[in-house]
Structures are given as C-alpha cells and as structure tokens.
Design a protein around this motif. Structure first.
Motif, short mmCIF file in Angstrom:
data_model
loop_
_atom_site.label_atom_id
_atom_site.label_comp_id
_atom_site.label_asym_id
_atom_site.label_seq_id
_atom_site.Cartn_x
_atom_site.Cartn_y
_atom_site.Cartn_z
N ILE A 135 -3.03 6.88 -4.42
CA ILE A 135 -2.99 6.04 -3.41
C ILE A 135 -2.49 4.68 -4.42
O ILE A 135 -3.54 4.33 -5.24
N VAL B 80 -7.14 5.07 3.91
CA VAL B 80 -6.11 5.79 4.21
C VAL B 80 -6.31 6.82 5.21
O VAL B 80 -7.31 7.80 4.71
N LYS B 81 -5.68 7.15 6.28
CA LYS B 81 -6.01 7.99 7.19
C LYS B 81 -4.73 8.95 7.39
O LYS B 81 -3.72 8.36 7.55
N GLU C 236 -6.01 -2.14 10.78
CA GLU C 236 -5.03 -1.53 10.52
C GLU C 236 -3.68 -2.27 10.11
O GLU C 236 -3.62 -3.03 10.90
N ILE D 122 1.47 5.97 -0.73
CA ILE D 122 0.63 7.17 -1.02
C ILE D 122 1.97 8.27 -1.20
O ILE D 122 2.78 7.87 -0.46
N LEU E 52 0.68 -1.21 0.01
CA LEU E 52 0.00 0.10 -0.09
C LEU E 52 0.98 1.23 -0.16
O LEU E 52 1.96 1.42 0.48
N LEU F 9 -0.11 8.82 9.79
CA LEU F 9 -0.49 7.96 8.70
C LEU F 9 -0.86 6.71 8.84
O LEU F 9 0.23 6.00 9.18
N THR F 10 -2.11 6.11 8.35
CA THR F 10 -2.43 4.73 8.63
C THR F 10 -3.07 4.34 7.34
O THR F 10 -3.72 5.01 6.79
N PHE F 11 -2.85 2.95 7.17
CA PHE F 11 -3.40 2.20 6.31
C PHE F 11 -4.41 1.12 6.87
O PHE F 11 -3.60 0.47 7.76
#
Length: 764
Positions: free
Chosen positions: A761, A735-736, A706, A677, A675, A693-695
């Motif tokens: 992304i 995505v956060k 997560e 970005i 993953l 930043l988290t996926f």
C-alpha cells in the motif's frame, strides 16, 4: 540377495574413479561425511589402508556372485583386484545378524586398521552400510584409505520417497535408472512413478491400444508459464510411453537397489488423456483431447458409468503384475465435480447408493477401487483429497496440499505420508534470483526442505506412529529435459533423504551443508546437473526499533564475505563490506556479492526499495490472508519491497473468496497526494482482480471520504494502481477490494473461489 552389492559396487567405481581425478578437492576437505547423517559415529583414530593383501569375506547367505564387479571397479582405481576368501585380516567382512542389529534396514559399519565389518539387520542393511562406506573412501598421494570409526545406523522412517511426474514431460528409461542410482546411494527406498495424467498416458496397456496411439501423445505443448495470457504453444507433437518390458526392467533395476516402485494410475480426475482415446468413459461422451497446457480440467471419469470401473480394473490387471509393491497409488486429487453435478448417470449413482453429494460420490469411487485392489492383495495410497466424503478403509493418505490431510488421517488411525507442497515440492523455485530457470510458483530453498519436520505438534505420541514417512515430489510441467529435472531435484533430494533417515536430534543444517559441499564434486562427476547456488546471498527485510526498514544479508559459504552497494553499481572488493543489518533510507537498488578470498561466488544479489509515507506504519486487516499467501503479519504491505510476478517471495497477501479491507495509520495527519496498491491478475492461477477497488481517507479513523475507485484492470500480471488525488490532509488510509467471489462459468476452474492478491500500500 544376488544384487545386494551390485549397485554399491557401481558407486564405488564412480567414487574411486572420481578420487583419481579429484585429489586436490579431497585434500582440501579435512573430514568426510555421510548423507544422510548416521544415528551415531564414534571415531577411533585408526586408518584402514587398501592394498593387494586386502580380501573380501562374504558370510551369512550374502551372495558372492557380484564380487567380480567389485574387483572390476576397484581395479580401475588401484590397478589390482581384491581377493575373495575367508580370512580375518586385512579384510572387508559382510554379514547379517538381525539379533545384533535390531532395526529393519539398520547396519553397523566398523572400520579398524586391519578390518572393515558391515553387519546388517537384513540385506537392505548390508546394502546401506556399503553406501556409507562408499562415501567414506578417500584417496591421497596414491593411497586409498578409510578413517577408522564405528557407525551404528538405522532409518527414522520406513518410507523415504521421491515422486516423479512423467506425464507432463516424458523421461526415458536411462534417465529413470540414473536417478534411481542416486536415490539408492542416499538411502531413499521408494520411487513414486506418476504415470498417467491429463497431458499424457505413459504405460502400455495391451487391452487398450488407443492409450498408446492417442493418449500417450499431445498435439503441442505450452511455451512459458501457465499463468501467461494468452497461452503460446510450440506446435510440435509430443509424447511417448513405457512398454511393459521396459517397466519390468526398471522395476527389477530398482529392486536390486532396494527401492520399491509405486505406480500411480490417476483417478477419478486428471483423466483427459485417457478420455481422448476412450470418450465413452467421460460424462459428456466427448470429444476430448490430451491436454496441451498445465492445470486442472473439468472432464473426469464418469462415476456413474459402469464402463469406467471395468476400464480401470482392466488397466490395473495389467499394471499389478509389473509392480510387486504393496501399494498402488490411485491419485484422487484435484477432481472437479462440475460434470458430475450435471451428469444423469452420476446423479443416478448418488441416488442409488444413498450418497449425500458429489464428495461422497468420490469417496464411493475410491472405496470401490480400493476393494478391488484389496482383493488382489494390494493397498491404496491417494492424495489427501481422498479424505473428501469419508476416507476409504485401509487407505494411506499422501498429504500434499498441506499437513492437514496427514494429521487428519493419523487421527483416524490411517497411515500417512507427509509430502506438503510448501516444503518438499522440488519443481518449485529454489532461489529468488531473476535468472533462476522457469519453475512452478512456489519457493522451496534447500534450507526449507531440510528443516521440514514430518511429525507435527498436533499429533499425540500414539497418533504420530501413523506418519510412516516423507516424500519429495517433482512435477514436470517445467522440467522439459533431464538437465532441467536434475537442476530441480539435486541437491534438494539429499535434504529429503536426511529428513527420512536421520533422527531430528541428529540433524544440523550447517553440518549438512558441510557434507554436501564434499558431495558436490562426486555428483558432478556422475554428470548430475545439480543446483550449486545454495550458498548464495539470502536476505531478510526487517523493521527496526524506530519502524524504519533495514536489510540483513547472509551467506552460508564458510569464510566468505559480502560486499554491497546502494547506488545500483556492481559490487566488488572495494565496495562496502557487510557486517550487520543496515537501514534503507532512500529508494533505490541494493546490490551485493559473496567473495571467498578474492573470488566472487555465485550470482549478484539485487533488491529494489520504494520508500513512501506508509513505510513501517500500522496496517489493520478486517479479513486475514490465507494459505501460502499469509506472511504472518502486515509488515510486507508497507516495507517498500514490491512482490514479483512469480508471487513466491512472501510479499503477496492472498484472500481466497474474501474481500480486502486494510486501514493504514500514518501516525498523524499529513498531506497526501498519491495512493497506490499492487494487484496480481493471473486468471490461469485463479488470481482475479477485484470487481471494485476504492481508496478512502480520514483524519479521525471514523469518518472516511472516498477519493478514488477503479473497476477495470487490464494487465495480465501486476497491476500497479497509482491514484493521484488532490493534496489532502489524512492520517488513515482505507483500501477496499471486492473479491471476484466464485470464478464464473467458462473460466479456468469455474466454480472455485477466486484469489484476490495484493501487495504494498503506497502513500505519497
């Protein structure tokens, strides 16, 4: 009106000398055009031929004093002079008739076989009629002719302007005069001279000699772009200023060309250069230094200090006699309130004047200076931030941050000049080619400038009348020389000229380009370093019906053909011929080139594509991107094209103070092992990395797990986050990114909202 003809004759000299050298070029052009496009042109099939028998007849108070110059210039072309006498034919007749030509600055140019008539509403109208005649002159086989026609013409807007910043980089008088000549030729009637800023004070004020010895100079200048970190400097003292005598000469020179010069004395912000010389005018007392890099600075004029107003009034007392213009520009933009919030004098002023906050303190500051200028018979113009805290009565708003300021002013029945950075900033990039010279962060190609419409749909017919005109701005951070400045200004200023002069119904970009191509040799003959790359390839990355990526290429060069390759090799005439948009099926580099016959035109176009599982998939955002970083849809997040470090290509999504939360729907559950970005980190552009930043992944869109988190981003520029995870089935990717929020103390533009900038992304 001694000088109605003077400059025009200079242009005639330029044009006629040019004709001697460029017969072949002229012969290739079937039809000559005029920029800006006139209100109406009716051809009559006749031809006016110049000969020694042609005379010039000046009537209705138009001075004959400068006709000797006309003959001097004409003689360079023809080897003989045109006589000046009262005659009917063959002749050039110049006159004024405001009853016949009812629009200010309007004119009628009639060309028949025996006579050329120019009738102006006023002296400016005659002048502009002559400018059009200059552009119609034609030499072929040793003969000078003009095609027969009748032109009825007048401007759409009364205000047609160009702004030039001489504070960041200083341009000498000869450069200013050279550019004024070109503004006059293309019927631009206002020159906005930005004379003071943080990086330099450029006008002599005799009462305050330290403005010349200290404020006009900086210790060194930043190298490269402001966004670079750490900043690098050249170590060389830089500066200069215009003496009052030089200013008078430039103002007179411009007036002779029917150009009004509006000076800008910046206040209350952008004051570091002045504070370096007179630190008592700041909130802290200094010490201060003239800025050596570009940006916005917290140290501004102290609004609670009476000395500030005394200083500015004394400065204006010396400025006003130099500039007879109705308007004086007082800036008013980008004034941080940080120092005012902690300054005892400013807080006392807020209390004593019963003001609500620091925004109303700025309005008080502007209003007070406006009253002073009104007492001297002048009106103020300010950037749209003068709307903060309430608009000063009688102020004209120059709307730069967008169109909102101009719209708001017009709705309040205040005059406005439209100059939005998104459309008419000439210091921005005019192409996306990597070899483009260093410029500001935006992207305003010639087509975007030309297609700008100053009257927005938000304004009613009554409100629209308060939009008085349009202006293009050239800020000089990255215009370190005359050549660089000309590359940025020309030919985009010609597009601005047509916005300001020509009715929108008469505008046509293809027709404008046709006329511009005719003008190119003349501009080059006048030693203008214009950017002649506007016919190069432009592209559009689109989504096909089956959600694949396709690429469309185009060029405005007539009769040209595009050839391209998909393997990264240099395209040539044996490469694949482009005829329609094509699918991008694999990752790689596309290259393309324009050919006119067998000759390549311009630079080679290049674009990299990075294909992955999320290409063309649906992306849902919780918060919407803002400002110039909102492409209008989420397709750019999953189109395989990575945004550049210049952040001007429409690929970046910006969240001003808001968090990122994006969900990608892959359409069905499938194995996922990587993953990613792209995050843009430029603190000097208020672009901050997320604090977290988290996926997360999900198969049902409800229950997420997560799989990756990151809290540090070390690279200044693009941080390409690529998280390798254990291969897992997933349909939804969330995505956060947590926005930095408010920029902390000690950082550039502390207290402002941070931008969180993201692109593409990636799912593999």
């Amino acid at each position: 009106m001694i000088n109605t003809c003077t400059v025009v004759l200079k242009y005639i000299r330029y044009t006629l000398c040019f004709c001697l050298l460029m017969n072949v070029v002229h012969a290739q052009v079937k039809e000559q055009g005029i920029i800006p496009q006139p209100y109406s042109i009716q051809k009559n099939g006749e031809v006016f031929r110049f000969s020694p028998a042609v005379a010039i007849n000046i009537r209705d108070g138009i001075s004959t004093d400068n006709l000797i110059f006309f003959n001097q210039y004409f003689h360079q072309l023809a080897g003989y002079n045109l006589s000046v006498k009262k005659t009917i034919a063959p002749s050039i007749q110049l006159s004024i008739n405001s009853n016949k030509i009812t629009e200010p600055e309007g004119y009628q140019l009639s060309i028949a076989s025996k006579q050329i008539n120019i009738i102006g509403h006023d002296q400016a109208g005659v002048f502009y009629g002559l400018q059009s005649l200059v552009q119609l002159l034609h030499k072929s086989n040793g003969k000078i002719t003009v095609q027969g026609c009748t032109i009825e013409d007048h401007p759409r807007f009364a205000y047609r302007g160009m702004h030039l910043d001489v504070s960041r980089h200083f341009f000498k008088v000869n450069a200013i005069k050279k550019w004024i000549d070109l503004l006059a030729l293309y019927k631009i009637n206002t020159f906005h001279w930005h004379l003071t800023d943080d990086q330099g004070w450029r006008i002599e004020i005799k009462k305050y000699p330290l403005l010349q010895s200290i404020s006009a100079y900086r210790d060194e200048t930043i190298i490269g772009h402001k966004k670079d970190s750490p900043h690098r400097f050249d170590g060389k003292r830089y500066g200069g200023y215009y003496t009052q005598e030089e200013v008078k000469a430039v103002v007179k020179y411009a007036m002779e060309r029917h150009i009004s010069i509006i000076p800008e004395i910046e206040m209350p912000g952008h004051a570091l250069a002045a504070l370096a010389a007179y630190p008592e005018l700041g909130c802290t007392g200094g010490p201060y230094k003239t800025a050596t890099y570009w940006g916005i600075f917290d140290d501004v004029y102290c609004a609670g200090n009476e000395q500030t107003f005394t200083f500015l009034k004394n400065v204006l007392d010396e400025v006003l006699p130099l500039f007879p213009s109705k308007y004086i520009h007082i800036g008013g933009d980008e004034c941080p309130k940080t120092k005012w919030k902690t300054c005892p004098k400013c807080q006392r002023r807020i209390k004593d004047e019963h003001l609500k906050d620091e925004h109303e303190l700025q309005s008080y500051f502007i209003g007070r200076m406006e009253k002073y200028l009104n007492s001297k018979g002048r009106q103020i113009i300010g950037w749209d931030e003068i709307l903060e805290g309430g608009l000063a009565p009688g102020a004209t708003v120059m709307s730069w941050t967008g169109e909102e300021g101009g719209i708001a002013a017009a709705k309040l029945h205040h005059n406005a000049i439209m100059t939005p950075e998104k459309y008419v900033y000439l210091d921005y990039y005019q192409s996306l080619y990597p070899s483009e010279p260093l410029a500001g962060g935006g992207y305003t190609p010639l087509s975007k400038v030309y297609n700008y419409e100053p009257i927005t749909k938000e304004l009613s017919g009554d409100e629209a009348k308060y939009i008085k005109g349009v202006q293009a701005n050239a800020w000089s951070e990255y215009l370190a020389s005359m050549a660089q400045a000309e590359h940025q200004i020309f030919p985009r200023i010609l597009a601005l000229a047509e916005i300001g002069w020509t009715d929108k119904e008469n505008k046509s970009y293809p027709n404008f380009l046709k006329r511009l191509r005719y003008e190119q040799p003349l501009l080059k003959q006048l030693n203008i370093n214009l950017a002649d790359t506007f016919d190069e390839i432009t592209d559009s990355v689109m989504e096909s019906a089956d959600r694949q990526i396709q690429l469309a290429l185009s060029s405005t060069l007539p009769g040209s053909q595009i050839y391209y390759t998909t393997d990264g090799t240099t395209p040539g005439l044996k490469s694949k011929k482009y005829d329609k948009p094509f699918l991008i099926s694999t990752s790689g580099k596309i290259k393309a080139a324009v050919f006119s016959g067998t000759k390549q035109y311009g630079r080679v176009y290049e674009k990299d594509f990075h294909l992955h599982k999320a290409i063309g998939k649906t992306v849902t955002l919780t918060n919407q991107p803002q400002g110039g970083y909102n492409p209008g849809n989420t397709f750019g997040m999953v189109n395989g094209v990575f945004g550049s470090k210049l952040y001007n290509d429409g690929q970046w999504y910006g969240f001003n103070g808001d968090d990122l939360e994006a969900v990608v729907d892959l359409g069905k559950a499938q194995p996922v092992s990587q993953l990613g970005i792209n995050i843009l980190k430029y603190h000097w552009q208020k672009m901050w990395e997320p604090t977290l930043l988290t996926f997360e992944i999900s198969t049902d869109g409800k229950n997420y797990t997560e799989v990756y988190r990151q809290t540090t981003f070390n690279d200044n520029g693009i941080n390409a986050v690529r998280a390798n995870i254990k291969t897992t089935q997933a349909r939804y990717i969330r995505v956060k990114g947590t926005n930095k929020g408010i920029i902390p103390p000690g950082e550039y533009i502390a207290g402002a909202k941070a931008w969180l900038m993201v692109d593409e992304i990636v799912v593999k």
